[in-house]
Motif scaffolding. Sequence first.
Motif, PDB file in Angstrom:
ATOM      1  N   SER A 445       3.058   1.259  14.604  1.00 50.15           N
ATOM      2  CA  SER A 445       3.567  -0.029  15.060  1.00 50.15           C
ATOM      3  C   SER A 445       2.597  -0.524  16.121  1.00 50.15           C
ATOM      4  O   SER A 445       2.002   0.264  16.855  1.00 50.15           O
ATOM      5  CB  SER A 445       4.949   0.161  15.674  1.00 50.15           C
ATOM      6  N   ALA A 464      -6.784  -1.489  22.340  1.00 51.64           N
ATOM      7  CA  ALA A 464      -6.316  -2.243  21.170  1.00 51.64           C
ATOM      8  C   ALA A 464      -7.269  -3.384  20.818  1.00 51.64           C
ATOM      9  O   ALA A 464      -7.454  -3.705  19.640  1.00 51.64           O
ATOM     10  CB  ALA A 464      -4.910  -2.779  21.430  1.00 51.64           C
ATOM     11  N   ALA A 467      -9.677  -2.171  18.453  1.00 48.09           N
ATOM     12  CA  ALA A 467      -9.078  -1.901  17.141  1.00 48.09           C
ATOM     13  C   ALA A 467      -8.825  -3.192  16.369  1.00 48.09           C
ATOM     14  O   ALA A 467      -8.955  -3.224  15.141  1.00 48.09           O
ATOM     15  CB  ALA A 467      -7.777  -1.125  17.315  1.00 48.09           C
TER      16      ALA A 467
END
Length: 610
Positions: A445, A464, A467
């Motif tokens: 998630s 993040a 990513a």
Amino acid sequence: MTFRNSIVLTISCLLLATACPAAEYLSPIAVVADGQILYVAESTASRVDIVDVAGGKVSGSISLDRNPTGLALSPDKKTLFVTADGPDSSVHLVDIGKKKVSGSIDVGHTPMSPVATPDGKRLFVCNRFDNDISVIDLDKKTVTKRIPVTREPVAAVLNLDGSTLFVANHLPKGAANVDRMTSVIDVIDTATLKVISSIPLPNGAIDLRGMSLSTDGKHVYVPSIFARFLVPTTQIARGWINTHALNIIDANAKKLLWTVLLDDVALGAANPWGVTSSADGKTICVSHAATHEVSLIDTEALLKKLEPIPARATAGLTIPEYESLPENPANSLSFLTGIRRRVKLPGNGPRGVAVVGDQLAVTQFFSDSIALVSLKPGESGIQSIALGPEQEMDTVRKGQMFFEDASLCFQQWQSCSTCHPDVRTDAVNWDLLNDGIGNPKSTKSLLNAHKTPPVMITGIREKAEVAVRAGIRYIQFAMPEEEKASSIDAFLSSVKPIPSPYLVKGKLSKAAERGEKHFKKTGCILCHAGPYLTDMEKYDVNTTDGMEKGKELDTPTLIEVWRTAPYLYDGRAPTMLDVVTTFNKDDRHGLTSKLSAEQLAELAEYVLSL
Ligand code: HEC
Ligand code: HEC
């Protein structure tokens, strides 16, 4: 507010740039038709709009106290049933004549897809996060039963005589380190109110959103994502990673007949969502949320083409044998060539569909509009009706739009939301390239990903933001554009957790309160610490084997884990209890071996309440 005041406010907020009221997005998600009138659920504006199709405009609206998630009309067309978003929620009964809510009935967590029986006596509602169906007696206005179903029911349809309810479950259930994962259609006998069977879709058919009954009542249509999760994500052309399908179920036999791919050889038709049929039954209509299209399929030609092909239910083969049959239409990216029209819509983010006369109405989530597509043979007219004033999107809204858009991807095969539906997980494993090949990982998630660096279960990406850009480059096979990537960051950072269905009136249950003590005593809190329940450090808690044996993994956040089963890096643990028992034999992942069965259940209940 008077007109003059509103002008003053607009001018002053433009000058000061601080006091501007936040833009109100409508985000139409579901639609039903009554003659030339459409009722549209505005999923972020707490209202249902009434659209006069002939006049081409919104003619009224019905305010609600929560955001609507789904709609249905009573058979006598006097009442509109509107499910409202949120935990401990309800279905509103709207008096169509008065255009007002006349009552409401408490149902469950995130109710959606209400369905009334043909005699108008009962209503079924899917409680998405309670994993059950509320059965409502409409005379007494009470819930008479809750029927447990498989996982996240999101759509339901009745057969023509109302004797059978088909329920589409959004996600598959069970461990993910396996060769077969599929969402199932639960079949409920409406006389006994029992689930009489669960129809598994083909391997990889997941992320269900919509479902409909064919006009003649013979078939149930269920669009799905068709995830090829067993192959490494080394390429994307020709649907290597994700394709998209229409599953066709025999409504009488209650069995899967065929699965047909909705893509073309070199062009994905990503994230099918809504499905319906034209009034004459001649056209099956499917919306594609990530490519901003509808597929208009010639029903007769489709059934004629399918006729000589053995159906899964009657082929007399095992499921794997059937799935590898060369003539199985689920293996052909050109099956619909010549019998389907792909129509590009004027807006962005199509979701719910409804037939109004000889047109198809489609809600366009990000454009706050309705597209109307002609279903007359030989006609290709498309119109758009604005549901509100045009407004600039802020960065967060743009980020959500890009997150759900397959145009960012080479050949439109997938959006980020294909694997991360609603920003969460598709519940399957993928062998991504960031940590080598041959070591599939459970889809994480993205809730709080930006707040809990590093990311990926191995912590291989420093944060993040990295990513997100790597996702566009290596999973969507495209060049990340900074403006789009940074708005995706802004959107993902803005997502808030949903309260757990294990909470009782928003609070921990008594069992979960006891579980909290075990959580501290057994040492979970040492690593699952702080506001996100992760210390953001890496450990070997002896959950790994194969290529990952002995590797240290990044402590994951436990916020909202009630929603993201299966657990651990490769989804080996189907339930929370498995995490603290079967996969923690030696107490290296918390000192759980001394707990009694009851205490373990309390611990699991606490974690599932976070
Ligand atoms: C093919 C499926 C797939 C697609 C498409 C996909 N992801 Fe993922 N994503 C995954 C998997 C699987 C993981 C977990 C991998 C791991 O832990 O090593 C993941 C992890 C992540 C993470 C790390 C989360 C964390 O907290 O550790 C981020 C951020 C992310 N994805 C963003 C994106 C974005 C942005 C897109 C679109 C550009 C995208 N993903 C598209 C499968 C996918
Ligand atoms: C030494 C640090 C540490 C302790 C102590 C610890 N954890 Fe973990 N936890 C981790 C790590 C690292 C992972 C990732 C393991 C994996 O993915 O296989 C993890 C994974 C999990 C997961 C899976 C989450 C997901 O999204 O898949 C759950 C649930 C969890 N822990 C609960 C607990 C509970 C309950 C306890 C106490 C009994 C506990 N943990 C104790 C470090 C710890």
